[in-house]
Scaffold this active site. Structure first.
Site, mmCIF file in Angstrom:
data_model
loop_
_atom_site.group_PDB
_atom_site.id
_atom_site.type_symbol
_atom_site.label_atom_id
_atom_site.label_comp_id
_atom_site.label_asym_id
_atom_site.label_seq_id
_atom_site.Cartn_x
_atom_site.Cartn_y
_atom_site.Cartn_z
ATOM 1 N N GLU A 185 68.195 130.634 53.178
ATOM 2 C CA GLU A 185 69.294 130.975 54.196
ATOM 3 C C GLU A 185 69.771 132.275 54.091
ATOM 4 O O GLU A 185 70.013 132.905 53.176
ATOM 5 C CB GLU A 185 70.576 129.973 53.746
ATOM 6 N N LYS A 194 92.173 127.761 47.758
ATOM 7 C CA LYS A 194 91.583 128.997 47.685
ATOM 8 C C LYS A 194 90.551 129.405 48.279
ATOM 9 O O LYS A 194 89.559 129.123 48.697
ATOM 10 C CB LYS A 194 90.791 128.973 46.074
ATOM 11 N N CYS A 197 77.065 127.990 58.921
ATOM 12 C CA CYS A 197 76.028 126.991 58.011
ATOM 13 C C CYS A 197 75.145 126.142 59.111
ATOM 14 O O CYS A 197 74.069 126.002 58.657
ATOM 15 C CB CYS A 197 76.888 126.243 57.315
ATOM 16 N N GLU A 238 80.071 121.136 51.316
ATOM 17 C CA GLU A 238 79.688 121.382 52.433
ATOM 18 C C GLU A 238 79.067 122.693 52.169
ATOM 19 O O GLU A 238 79.610 123.735 52.096
ATOM 20 C CB GLU A 238 80.862 121.587 53.477
HETATM 21 O O1 TXE Z 1 79.620 132.392 48.917
HETATM 22 P P1 TXE Z 1 80.202 131.587 47.681
HETATM 23 P P2 TXE Z 1 79.423 133.998 49.159
HETATM 24 C C1 TXE Z 1 76.224 130.815 51.725
HETATM 25 C C2 TXE Z 1 75.458 131.957 52.444
HETATM 26 C C3 TXE Z 1 75.920 133.248 51.974
HETATM 27 C C4 TXE Z 1 75.711 132.851 50.578
HETATM 28 C C5 TXE Z 1 76.600 133.652 49.586
HETATM 29 O O2 TXE Z 1 73.934 131.612 52.490
HETATM 30 O O3 TXE Z 1 74.920 134.404 52.372
HETATM 31 O O4 TXE Z 1 76.229 131.589 50.527
HETATM 32 O O5 TXE Z 1 77.980 133.758 50.089
HETATM 33 C C6 TXE Z 1 84.167 130.547 45.931
HETATM 34 N N1 TXE Z 1 83.605 127.931 41.399
HETATM 35 N N2 TXE Z 1 77.331 130.530 52.438
HETATM 36 O O6 TXE Z 1 78.640 134.402 47.723
HETATM 37 O O7 TXE Z 1 80.266 132.433 46.643
HETATM 38 C C7 TXE Z 1 84.448 131.698 46.545
HETATM 39 O O8 TXE Z 1 85.284 132.495 45.811
HETATM 40 C C8 TXE Z 1 84.466 127.573 42.477
HETATM 41 C C9 TXE Z 1 77.214 129.244 53.222
HETATM 42 O O9 TXE Z 1 80.395 134.626 49.761
HETATM 43 O O10 TXE Z 1 79.515 130.349 47.590
HETATM 44 C C10 TXE Z 1 84.688 131.335 47.988
HETATM 45 O O11 TXE Z 1 86.049 130.950 48.038
HETATM 46 N N3 TXE Z 1 84.683 128.314 43.553
HETATM 47 C C11 TXE Z 1 78.553 128.792 53.581
HETATM 48 C C12 TXE Z 1 83.676 130.301 48.186
HETATM 49 O O12 TXE Z 1 83.248 129.791 47.031
HETATM 50 C C13 TXE Z 1 83.658 129.244 43.498
HETATM 51 C C14 TXE Z 1 79.693 129.608 53.436
HETATM 52 C C15 TXE Z 1 82.340 130.583 48.894
HETATM 53 O O13 TXE Z 1 81.687 131.503 48.206
HETATM 54 C C16 TXE Z 1 82.665 129.686 42.762
HETATM 55 C C17 TXE Z 1 79.760 130.696 52.756
HETATM 56 C C18 TXE Z 1 82.821 128.946 41.530
HETATM 57 N N4 TXE Z 1 81.873 128.972 40.351
HETATM 58 C C19 TXE Z 1 78.419 131.330 52.202
HETATM 59 N N5 TXE Z 1 81.997 130.678 43.120
HETATM 60 C C20 TXE Z 1 78.619 127.622 54.436
HETATM 61 N N6 TXE Z 1 78.244 126.231 53.913
HETATM 62 O O14 TXE Z 1 78.930 127.851 55.512
HETATM 63 C C21 TXE Z 1 82.336 131.008 44.318
HETATM 64 N N7 TXE Z 1 83.397 130.249 44.614
#
Ligand code: TXE
Length: 481
Positions: free
Chosen positions: A375, A166, A275, A241
């Site tokens: 972050e 996904k 990240c 991660e």
């Molecule tokens: O991330 P989400 P978002 C951090 C970064 C950014 C913030 C928000 O600070 O500003 O997160 O980004 C899926 N169960 N990072 O809102 O929501 C979602 O659909 C299962 C750091 O875009 O965490 C997507 O596929 N899955 C990071 C993935 O999680 C779920 C990279 C990431 O989205 C879910 C991205 C749930 N309950 C954002 N909720 C890094 N480590 O590099 C969301 N998702």
């Protein structure tokens, strides 16, 4: 407007009534739609992966190695197309080649690890076997849309697992093309499935599913915590991660201006949406001027603009919502009393249609400020003064995150000693590059588990002890090789 199907189950693309519009962040214009899956498609994908698991987990190392080689060969000629796609869907410039070259390196590296890995070892008369864990849910974010998913796929397949992927609903196209590439390379039906959809529906349905054995998740710490909670109901393995707020300690014996220049390049790569970004720069208080000279010089070299232009080095934020979030942090930094060294809220000239944020550097940042703790995930750097080495280490470690750490020093022994004190999963000395065979993952709220290399392969393996086979009595053919 182009349309892409986003649900791939058992080797077939399924049309979907539900659609999401994708917006080009460099100009705010919709350019494509993608078909979305929901709980039903997720269940079908997990069922297909479960059916395929028995046979795929019994393939030999040589067969899986051959498959990884075929994937790499099918991927390589598609890199330009994928770079254009990333530019369009998330705004990362085509000049950021590592976005598409990284995945190739990881498919190859997974093959090397697989070839050398011992799936059976001995403890006295016990044979210890490592076996594929089962059906894996691979959930990836938008910031490195191909690489984050490719790493998970490469090691899961190397282990003999089947997967349901996904990608982020904001940037699904790279994952769709990657899935087509794997299919073209001969990945058997049901081994790799894809369901584009939201985290709350598809992500949670995968995480809760009793037939999923492992979730490998890359994303925010908030969503990662939710994944952990949901997965706990079925005791599945979870590899996370998550975010970071990594510190770069520039020691007094380093070339401070040079280290500051490097920090700008690294922190503002991918417009700060990485990240590992060194988003806190720790500089000896008495050397601040040198650091600021280096910072301003390097910021002056950044070329913001259309991510499709090969001379562009910084594109827009991924979405308007993320642009708003990054700008809120800039406003917070100003209100908290940090000194604005460059950048700020003013939109960059001629780019007001897109989600562009000026490269912004704050000085005199103190550890209690939100811009030092949270972050931001955009081109915003916090420069923090320190008085001695102990204080620098304390500031670096005073964070809920622990993904990466950076040290600059002329003395390798001193650099290593400071690196050992950092509570982080990866430490980079004098800006050294990472290599694909090394583990990646975080301490503290930056995650659980490790990706890449041997450590990455082992995430996808279960361990079985088989008793009663002495060296001599064992004439069994290995089940793995
Ligand atoms: O991330 P989400 P978002 C951090 C970064 C950014 C913030 C928000 O600070 O500003 O997160 O980004 C899926 N169960 N990072 O809102 O929501 C979602 O659909 C299962 C750091 O875009 O965490 C997507 O596929 N899955 C990071 C993935 O999680 C779920 C990279 C990431 O989205 C879910 C991205 C749930 N309950 C954002 N909720 C890094 N480590 O590099 C969301 N998702």
């Amino acid at each position: 407007m182009r349309h892409y199907e986003g649900v791939f189950v058992d080797g077939v693309w399924r049309p979907s009534e539900r659609r999401r519009e994708l917006v080009d962040p460099s100009n705010g214009r919709p350019f494509a739609t993608v078909g979305l899956g929901g709980a039903e498609e997720t269940n079908a994908a997990v069922a297909a992966a479960r059916r395929a698991f028995q046979e795929f987990s019994e393939t030999t190392v040589a067969e899986r190695l051959d498959l990884l080689n075929r994937i790499a060969a099918a991927y390589e000629p598609r890199m330009d197309e994928l770079a254009d796609m990333i530019a369009e869907e998330m705004g990362s410039p085509v000049s950021a080649r590592v976005q598409v070259e990284g995945p190739l390196a990881h498919f190859r590296q997974a093959g090397k690890v697989l070839e050398a890995y011992d799936f059976e070892t001995r403890i006295g008369e016990t044979i210890v076997r490592r076996e594929a864990i089962g059906v894996c849910a691979l959930i990836s974010p938008w910031n490195w849309p191909i690489q984050t998913l490719a790493v998970k796929m490469a090691y899961a397949l190397a282990a003999g697992c089947t997967v349901v992927c996904k990608p982020s609903e904001a940037t699904p196209l790279g994952a769709i093309v990657l899935t087509r590439i794997l299919h073209d390379a001969g990945v058997p039906a049901g081994v790799v499935n894809l369901v584009v959809g939201s985290g709350r529906t598809v992500g949670e349905a995968m995480t809760a599913h009793p037939d999923v054995d492992l979730v490998s998740f890359t994303g925010s710490t908030e969503a990662g915590a939710r994944v952990g909670q949901v997965a706990a109901q079925t005791i599945k393995r979870v590899s996370l991660e998550l975010g970071g707020k990594s510190a770069n300690i520039v020691l007094p014996d380093a070339d401070v201006a040079q280290a500051a220049r490097w920090n700008i390049q690294r922190c503002f790569f991918n417009a700060g949406q990485s990240c590992h970004a060194p988003s806190r720069l720790l500089v000896p208080r008495t050397r601040m001027e040198e650091a600021i000279d280096g910072i301003l010089d390097e910021v002056g070299r950044i070329r913001m603009g259309d991510p499709r232009d090969p001379s562009t080095t910084m594109g827009p934020m991924v979405t308007k919502a993320h642009y708003d979030s990054v700008r809120r942090y800039i406003r917070t930094g100003l209100e908290e009393g940090a000194t604005l060294i460059c950048g700020g809220l003013e939109p960059p000239e001629g780019l007001s249609d897109g989600a562009y944020v000026r490269p912004t550097v704050f000085g005199d940042v103190t550890p209690d400020m939100a811009i030092a703790r949270e972050e931001i995930f955009g081109p915003v750097l916090a420069v923090m003064p320190y008085d001695d080495e102990d204080e620098a280490v304390e500031i670096a470690n005073e964070s809920p995150f622990g993904l990466a750490g950076y040290v600059f020093s002329a003395d390798p022994e001193r650099g290593y000693a400071v690196g050992r004190r950092l509570r982080a999963g990866r430490v980079f000395y004098n800006g050294a590059p990472a290599n694909a065979a090394s583990p990646m993952g975080g301490y503290k709220q930056s995650g659980n588990g490790r990706e890449m290399g041997i450590f990455g392969l082992e995430e996808y393996l279960e361990t079985k002890a088989v008793f009663g086979f002495s060296e001599r009595s064992r004439a069994l053919p290995s089940l793995v090789r």
